[in-house]
Design a protein around this motif. Structure first.
Motif, PDB file in Angstrom:
ATOM      1  N   LEU A 114     -10.273  12.098  -4.662  1.00 52.99           N
ATOM      2  CA  LEU A 114      -9.047  12.877  -4.728  1.00 52.99           C
ATOM      3  C   LEU A 114      -8.476  13.199  -3.349  1.00 52.99           C
ATOM      4  CD1 LEU A 114      -6.993  14.310  -6.515  1.00 52.99           C
ATOM      5  CD2 LEU A 114      -8.486  16.325  -6.489  1.00 52.99           C
ATOM      6  N   ASP A 115      -9.322  13.506  -2.362  1.00 54.09           N
ATOM      7  CA  ASP A 115      -8.791  13.838  -1.039  1.00 54.09           C
ATOM      8  C   ASP A 115      -8.004  12.673  -0.454  1.00 54.09           C
ATOM      9  OD1 ASP A 115     -11.032  12.292  -0.695  1.00 54.09           O
ATOM     10  OD2 ASP A 115     -11.891  13.512   0.911  1.00 54.09           O
ATOM     11  N   ARG A 116      -8.465  11.448  -0.682  1.00 57.00           N
ATOM     12  CA  ARG A 116      -7.730  10.279  -0.191  1.00 57.00           C
ATOM     13  C   ARG A 116      -6.468  10.046  -1.017  1.00 57.00           C
ATOM     14  NH1 ARG A 116     -11.248   5.139  -0.111  1.00 57.00           N
ATOM     15  NH2 ARG A 116     -12.718   6.725   0.603  1.00 57.00           N
ATOM     16  N   LEU A 117      -6.548  10.290  -2.313  1.00 61.18           N
ATOM     17  CA  LEU A 117      -5.362  10.147  -3.162  1.00 61.18           C
ATOM     18  C   LEU A 117      -4.250  11.095  -2.730  1.00 61.18           C
ATOM     19  CD1 LEU A 117      -6.627   9.724  -6.840  1.00 61.18           C
ATOM     20  CD2 LEU A 117      -5.379   8.065  -5.449  1.00 61.18           C
ATOM     21  N   LEU A 118      -4.613  12.280  -2.278  1.00 63.32           N
ATOM     22  CA  LEU A 118      -3.610  13.225  -1.800  1.00 63.32           C
ATOM     23  C   LEU A 118      -2.836  12.636  -0.620  1.00 63.32           C
ATOM     24  CD1 LEU A 118      -5.609  16.573  -1.908  1.00 63.32           C
ATOM     25  CD2 LEU A 118      -3.669  15.963  -3.358  1.00 63.32           C
ATOM     26  N   SER A 119      -3.545  12.011   0.296  1.00 60.68           N
ATOM     27  CA  SER A 119      -2.880  11.455   1.478  1.00 60.68           C
ATOM     28  C   SER A 119      -1.962  10.303   1.106  1.00 60.68           C
ATOM     29  CB  SER A 119      -3.917  11.000   2.511  1.00 60.68           C
ATOM     30  OG  SER A 119      -4.633   9.866   2.064  1.00 60.68           O
ATOM     31  N   TRP A 120      -2.302   9.580   0.044  1.00 62.73           N
ATOM     32  CA  TRP A 120      -1.466   8.464  -0.398  1.00 62.73           C
ATOM     33  C   TRP A 120      -0.300   8.907  -1.266  1.00 62.73           C
ATOM     34  CZ3 TRP A 120      -6.104   5.022  -2.354  1.00 62.73           C
ATOM     35  CH2 TRP A 120      -6.807   4.553  -1.232  1.00 62.73           C
ATOM     36  N   SER A 121      -0.548   9.876  -2.145  1.00 62.23           N
ATOM     37  CA  SER A 121       0.443  10.197  -3.174  1.00 62.23           C
ATOM     38  C   SER A 121       1.473  11.237  -2.763  1.00 62.23           C
ATOM     39  CB  SER A 121      -0.256  10.674  -4.450  1.00 62.23           C
ATOM     40  OG  SER A 121      -1.026  11.843  -4.202  1.00 62.23           O
ATOM     41  N   MET A 122       1.070  12.257  -2.014  1.00 62.89           N
ATOM     42  CA  MET A 122       2.013  13.321  -1.693  1.00 62.89           C
ATOM     43  C   MET A 122       3.268  12.809  -0.972  1.00 62.89           C
ATOM     44  SD  MET A 122       0.937  16.138  -3.089  1.00 62.89           S
ATOM     45  CE  MET A 122       0.297  15.111  -4.450  1.00 62.89           C
ATOM     46  N   PRO A 123       3.156  11.849  -0.037  1.00 65.30           N
ATOM     47  CA  PRO A 123       4.365  11.335   0.611  1.00 65.30           C
ATOM     48  C   PRO A 123       5.232  10.463  -0.310  1.00 65.30           C
ATOM     49  CG  PRO A 123       2.437  11.015   2.011  1.00 65.30           C
ATOM     50  CD  PRO A 123       1.939  11.380   0.647  1.00 65.30           C
ATOM     51  N   LEU A 124       4.774  10.212  -1.536  1.00 62.28           N
ATOM     52  CA  LEU A 124       5.548   9.408  -2.484  1.00 62.28           C
ATOM     53  C   LEU A 124       6.235  10.262  -3.550  1.00 62.28           C
ATOM     54  CD1 LEU A 124       3.074   6.442  -3.173  1.00 62.28           C
ATOM     55  CD2 LEU A 124       4.925   6.551  -1.509  1.00 62.28           C
ATOM     56  N   LEU A 125       6.005  11.584  -3.512  1.00 61.58           N
ATOM     57  CA  LEU A 125       6.498  12.447  -4.579  1.00 61.58           C
ATOM     58  C   LEU A 125       7.660  13.320  -4.132  1.00 61.58           C
ATOM     59  CD1 LEU A 125       3.110  13.621  -6.129  1.00 61.58           C
ATOM     60  CD2 LEU A 125       4.759  12.028  -7.144  1.00 61.58           C
TER      61      LEU A 125
ATOM     62  N   ARG B 211       0.839  -1.193   0.000  1.00 58.98           N
ATOM     63  CA  ARG B 211       0.000   0.000   0.000  1.00 58.98           C
ATOM     64  C   ARG B 211       0.874   1.243   0.000  1.00 58.98           C
ATOM     65  NH1 ARG B 211      -5.153  -1.579   1.133  1.00 58.98           N
ATOM     66  NH2 ARG B 211      -5.380  -3.645   2.072  1.00 58.98           N
ATOM     67  N   ALA B 212       0.305   2.336  -0.469  1.00 56.05           N
ATOM     68  CA  ALA B 212       1.068   3.579  -0.528  1.00 56.05           C
ATOM     69  C   ALA B 212       1.568   3.985   0.850  1.00 56.05           C
ATOM     70  CB  ALA B 212       0.205   4.691  -1.129  1.00 56.05           C
ATOM     71  N   GLU B 213       0.755   3.772   1.878  1.00 53.43           N
ATOM     72  CA  GLU B 213       1.151   4.163   3.231  1.00 53.43           C
ATOM     73  C   GLU B 213       2.408   3.430   3.700  1.00 53.43           C
ATOM     74  OE1 GLU B 213      -3.443   3.674   3.430  1.00 53.43           O
ATOM     75  OE2 GLU B 213      -1.768   2.990   2.181  1.00 53.43           O
ATOM     76  N   GLU B 214       2.617   2.234   3.179  1.00 52.83           N
ATOM     77  CA  GLU B 214       3.738   1.407   3.634  1.00 52.83           C
ATOM     78  C   GLU B 214       5.083   1.869   3.078  1.00 52.83           C
ATOM     79  OE1 GLU B 214       1.028  -2.674   4.012  1.00 52.83           O
ATOM     80  OE2 GLU B 214       2.373  -2.384   2.295  1.00 52.83           O
ATOM     81  N   ILE B 215       5.067   2.587   1.973  1.00 51.49           N
ATOM     82  CA  ILE B 215       6.339   3.071   1.415  1.00 51.49           C
ATOM     83  C   ILE B 215       6.440   4.598   1.482  1.00 51.49           C
ATOM     84  CG2 ILE B 215       6.599   1.073  -0.098  1.00 51.49           C
ATOM     85  CD1 ILE B 215       5.824   2.918  -2.445  1.00 51.49           C
ATOM     86  N   ALA B 216       5.488   5.219   2.172  1.00 50.85           N
ATOM     87  CA  ALA B 216       5.502   6.680   2.306  1.00 50.85           C
ATOM     88  C   ALA B 216       6.822   7.154   2.899  1.00 50.85           C
ATOM     89  CB  ALA B 216       4.343   7.135   3.192  1.00 50.85           C
TER      90      ALA B 216
END
Length: 226
Positions: free
Chosen positions: A147-158, A126-131
């Motif tokens: 989109l609000d949930r995607l922000l929480s997943w994606s921003m820590p990956l960018l 999951r995205a949270e696991e590699i944040a």
């Protein structure tokens, strides 16, 4: 007269979008989606006649928004849409297919091997696991979450100035407005709607493009949640 669920031939525009070896790879991927993809429940049988126009071509035009030589993470990759398609059409980018379900990662790995794609990594999780552990230039997502949930997943990956390209279609503006209260808390630098595929696919694809600022520290994010 009954509706056919047969896989159609590649439309003429596919030859413009998938050039060279990419066209044959796209054909093979279409067959994998229509065969094992349906059998394993990754795609509904009624989607088979629409694999080219609704799925492959619609995903392929997202490449217009991806800078050269980017590292891309496809969040919740599912059947490889858009991640595998982008890897086919853009051999210059490296794509990580991030997917938590085993049966899907098995399918994705089999597809990457069958298509002989050396620019693809399949990562179960999951995205949270590699944040904050891995950072990418671009994150993509299609039919994964609001989109609000995607922000929480994606921003820590960018990386700083990295981009989330969320495929949202007709609801793009609505989801963007709903997510606006969350933009500042995730350090978003810029957000806009982007249309890709004009003159090539109908309807064109609509993306929400979110540019990341400096990634917030993980400990800061945890404090905010308390």
């Amino acid at each position: 007269m009954t509706e056919s669920n047969d896989l159609p031939e590649a439309p003429p525009v596919a030859r413009e979008i998938f050039t060279g070896e990419a066209l044959e790879r796209a054909r093979v991927f279409a067959e994998l989606l229509a065969g094992p993809g349906v059998v394993r429940g990754l795609l509904g049988p009624r989607e088979v006649p629409r694999i080219w126009d609704r799925h492959l071509l619609n995903c392929a035009v997202v490449e217009e928004a991806i800078p050269p030589d980017s590292t891309v993470v496809d969040i919740g990759s599912g059947a490889g849409l858009p991640g595998l398609v982008l890897a086919i059409v853009r051999p210059d980018v490296t794509v990580t297919l991030l997917e938590p379900l085993l049966r899907r990662t098995v399918f994705l790995s089999e597809c990457a091997e069958a298509l002989k794609l050396d620019n693809v990594e399949v990562l179960r999780g999951r995205a949270e696991e590699i944040a904050y552990k891995r950072l990418f230039d671009v994150a993509t997502a299609r039919a994964v979450a609001p989109l609000d949930r995607l922000l929480s997943w994606s921003m820590p990956l960018l990386r700083e100035d990295g981009e989330l390209l969320a495929m949202k279609g007709e609801r793009a503006q609505e989801e963007l407005e709903a997510a606006r209260p969350h933009l500042q808390s995730y350090g978003v630098r810029h957000v806009e709607l982007v249309t890709v595929g004009r003159g090539r696919v109908e309807p064109p694809a609509t993306l929400v493009r979110v540019v990341a600022g400096r990634p917030p520290r993980a400990d800061t994010r945890r404090r905010r949640k308390r």
